[in-house]
Design an enzyme around this catalytic site. Structure first.
Site, short mmCIF file in Angstrom:
data_model
loop_
_atom_site.label_atom_id
_atom_site.label_comp_id
_atom_site.label_asym_id
_atom_site.label_seq_id
_atom_site.Cartn_x
_atom_site.Cartn_y
_atom_site.Cartn_z
N ASP A 19 -32.08 -5.02 1.75
CA ASP A 19 -31.34 -6.26 1.55
C ASP A 19 -30.79 -6.12 0.15
O ASP A 19 -31.53 -6.22 -0.83
CB ASP A 19 -32.27 -7.48 1.65
CG ASP A 19 -31.47 -8.77 1.51
OD1 ASP A 19 -30.47 -8.76 0.76
OD2 ASP A 19 -31.82 -9.77 2.14
N HIS A 20 -29.49 -5.85 0.05
CA HIS A 20 -28.98 -5.44 -1.26
C HIS A 20 -29.11 -6.55 -2.31
O HIS A 20 -29.05 -6.28 -3.50
CB HIS A 20 -27.55 -4.91 -1.16
CG HIS A 20 -26.53 -5.96 -0.90
ND1 HIS A 20 -26.18 -6.35 0.35
CD2 HIS A 20 -25.78 -6.69 -1.74
CE1 HIS A 20 -25.28 -7.29 0.28
NE2 HIS A 20 -25.00 -7.52 -0.99
N HIS B 29 -30.56 -12.80 3.02
CA HIS B 29 -30.33 -12.92 1.57
C HIS B 29 -30.94 -14.20 0.98
O HIS B 29 -31.67 -14.16 -0.01
CB HIS B 29 -28.84 -12.90 1.24
CG HIS B 29 -28.12 -11.70 1.75
ND1 HIS B 29 -28.67 -10.44 1.72
CD2 HIS B 29 -26.89 -11.55 2.29
CE1 HIS B 29 -27.80 -9.58 2.23
NE2 HIS B 29 -26.72 -10.23 2.58
#
Ligand code: NAP
Length: 484
Positions: free
Chosen positions: A177-178, A240
């Site tokens: 999950d960047h 996110h």
């Protein structure tokens, strides 16, 4: 400020989907930047893998173009690019076919860390995992990196976890999950657990409410059909915003260690209460004078998918009982901004009387743009005229506080890939975390389907549907203004 770069051990990184959009825009330019920073040892090897019939030279041209387009100022240094490209190769492979795997096997060095980045459609994850196993590439030194989306509901996430678990242990799986790779997100942990100042106040007794906003100015772009099947809930909130919520709400882990951190995050997700339907606002951007609306963008005139979502959540545990968390995310809003805002309660008694007005401390943690933090502190308005109070921000924009190096802060993908090589899973989602997030999400989506919920239209370039303002106003609160 001089930052310390610690080189990682020599490694082989295979990027399945090495010719795709993500590889071109993020992964390859990011690796180049790490190379320029001196973090990549000379023996490192990067192998692109996809169906396109390219040879090593052809792929290097592709990588060179990607660097020129997306690596920022460093892309002007041709000598560095040439040196980096010496480490780059390519193997033509079809994830669903048998060709190319033996060649890949011959190029991957047994005695080094090897990571396989699945930058392909999730439907191919199982095929690649299976073939890595069949060709003897799934040993203990192997790590796999999987991109989002990780499933579209609890059942599909469980199935995907089970597929990967056939050939890889949890310790070998890095679910990206960047958002977790962003500098400020990690700073959130440093601020909370590295300072004595905040933690004693970090609870329902002192915090009035918390807002988490991820706003975009763009629409669905070229991802129309994917987005229309997902919506803001699956595309942004389940992953996110949920990760941000976990970091802001979790208990202090015993140590900064992958499982200690992820155990605490998991407890937050499991403590989330089901969301009341009237605490949810769904929206869809309307057409404007010069721009198409959501339904035209996704070419689905009867779409009921949300491009905006606002929610009021409660976490049932001792720390947070009674403190609401408001989450919102949307497309085609007036500013591109991601921030977490912790609004503290009023002082219990004002010695300055009613004329001094109402003042509260607000800690705003900005993820973008201009990563940094501000803390609103109440002071006396300077000058004569009595005790008038104003709130002023103590501003810690990282670029101002830490100098130009902070402006070139490591991008999320670079940091995360280096963590994969180092074998540090702290900033990656564990399988049970993803499943718990879906277990919370699924009933909410099922409720919309059961009620035939229709998203509210909202104006492009604004702050979302009016009902989202009402969600706050009903509680005597307001969203922090969206500012780019
Ligand atoms: P993309 O541009 O469509 O690229 C897909 C890649 O997969 C190409 O390199 C393609 O190359 C390769 N490929 C397709 N079928 C294959 C097969 N059978 N065997 C081997 N390779 C195959 O997709 P993307 O945007 O890069 O996205 C990749 C993954 O990252 C997806 O899971 C996506 O959800 C995720 N993601 C992307 C972004 C983004 O910003 N792009 C952001 C977050 C997550 P060939 O056609 O040459 O085989």
């Amino acid at each position: 400020m001089v930052s310390r770069v610690i080189p990682v051990d020599p490694f082989d990184l295979v990027i399945f989907g090495g010719t795709g959009d993500l590889a071109r825009r993020k992964i390859l330019p990011g690796l180049f930047r790490r190379f320029c920073a001196g973090q990549m040892p000379p023996e490192a090897q990067i192998i692109g893998a996809a169906r396109s019939e390219l040879d090593d030279e052809g792929y290097r041209d592709f990588v060179r173009d990607a660097i020129h387009e997306f690596a920022g100022p460093l892309s002007e240094d041709d000598a560095q690019i040439d040196e980096f490209l010496e480490r780059v190769g390519y193997v033509a492979i079809d994830a669903k076919g048998e060709g190319g795997w033996e060649e890949l096997k011959s190029r991957v060095r047994d005695d080094l860390v090897h990571a396989f980045y699945f930058s392909v459609a999730p439907a191919l994850f199982g095929d690649i995992a299976e073939r890595l196993h069949l060709h003897g590439l799934a040993g203990d030194e192997s790590r796999i990196v999987v991109e989002k989306p990780f499933g579209k509901d609890l059942d599909s996430a469980k199935a995907l976890n089970a597929t990967l678990a056939k050939h890889f242990h949890e310790q070998q799986i890095y679910r990206i999950d960047h958002y977790l790779g962003k500098e400020t997100v990690q700073n959130l942990m440093a601020v909370r657990f590295g300072n004595v100042l905040f933690e004693p106040l970090w609870n329902a007794q002192y915090v009035d409410h918390i807002q988490i906003t991820v706003a975009e100015t763009v629409g669905v772009g070229g991802r129309g059909s994917y987005y229309d099947a997902s919506g803001a809930m699956r595309d942004m909130v389940q992953n996110h915003l949920m990760q941000l919520l976990c970091l802001i709400a979790m208990e202090p882990p015993a140590k900064f260690d992958p499982d200690a951190v992820r155990d605490e995050k998991l407890k937050v997700i499991r403590a989330l209460e089901p969301v009341e339907p009237h605490h949810i606002v769904r929206g869809q951007y309307d057409k404007s004078a010069n721009s198409q609306g959501y339904r035209q963008d996704v070419e689905n005139p009867r779409s009921f998918t949300e491009s905006f979502l606002a929610l009021k959540l409660h976490i049932s545990n001792w720390r947070w009982a009674g403190t609401p968390f408001y989450l919102r995310t949307g497309k085609k809003l007036k500013a591109r901004t991601s921030e977490i805002v912790v609004v503290f309660k009023d002082a219990p008694h004002s010695i300055f009387g009613a004329d001094a007005g109402r003042h509260r401390n607000v800690l705003a943690i900005r993820l973008q743009p201009n990563e940094g933090m501000t803390l609103d502190v109440t002071i006396k308005e300077p000058g004569p005229g009595g005790m008038r109070l104003i709130d002023v921000p103590l501003d810690m924009t990282f670029a101002d506080a830490l100098g130009p190096e902070a402006e070139q802060a490591t991008e999320a993908y670079e940091r995360l890939i280096m963590d994969v090589i180092r074998g540090n899973q702290t900033l990656f989602m564990r399988g049970d975390e993803v499943e718990a997030a879906w277990a919370w999400t699924d009933p909410i989506i099922a409720g919309w389907t059961a009620r035939s919920d229709v998203p509210k239209p909202y104006d492009q370039g604004g702050s979302g549907p009016e009902d989202s303002m009402m969600l706050m106003h009903r509680d005597g609160r307001r969203w922090r203004e969206l500012k780019g």
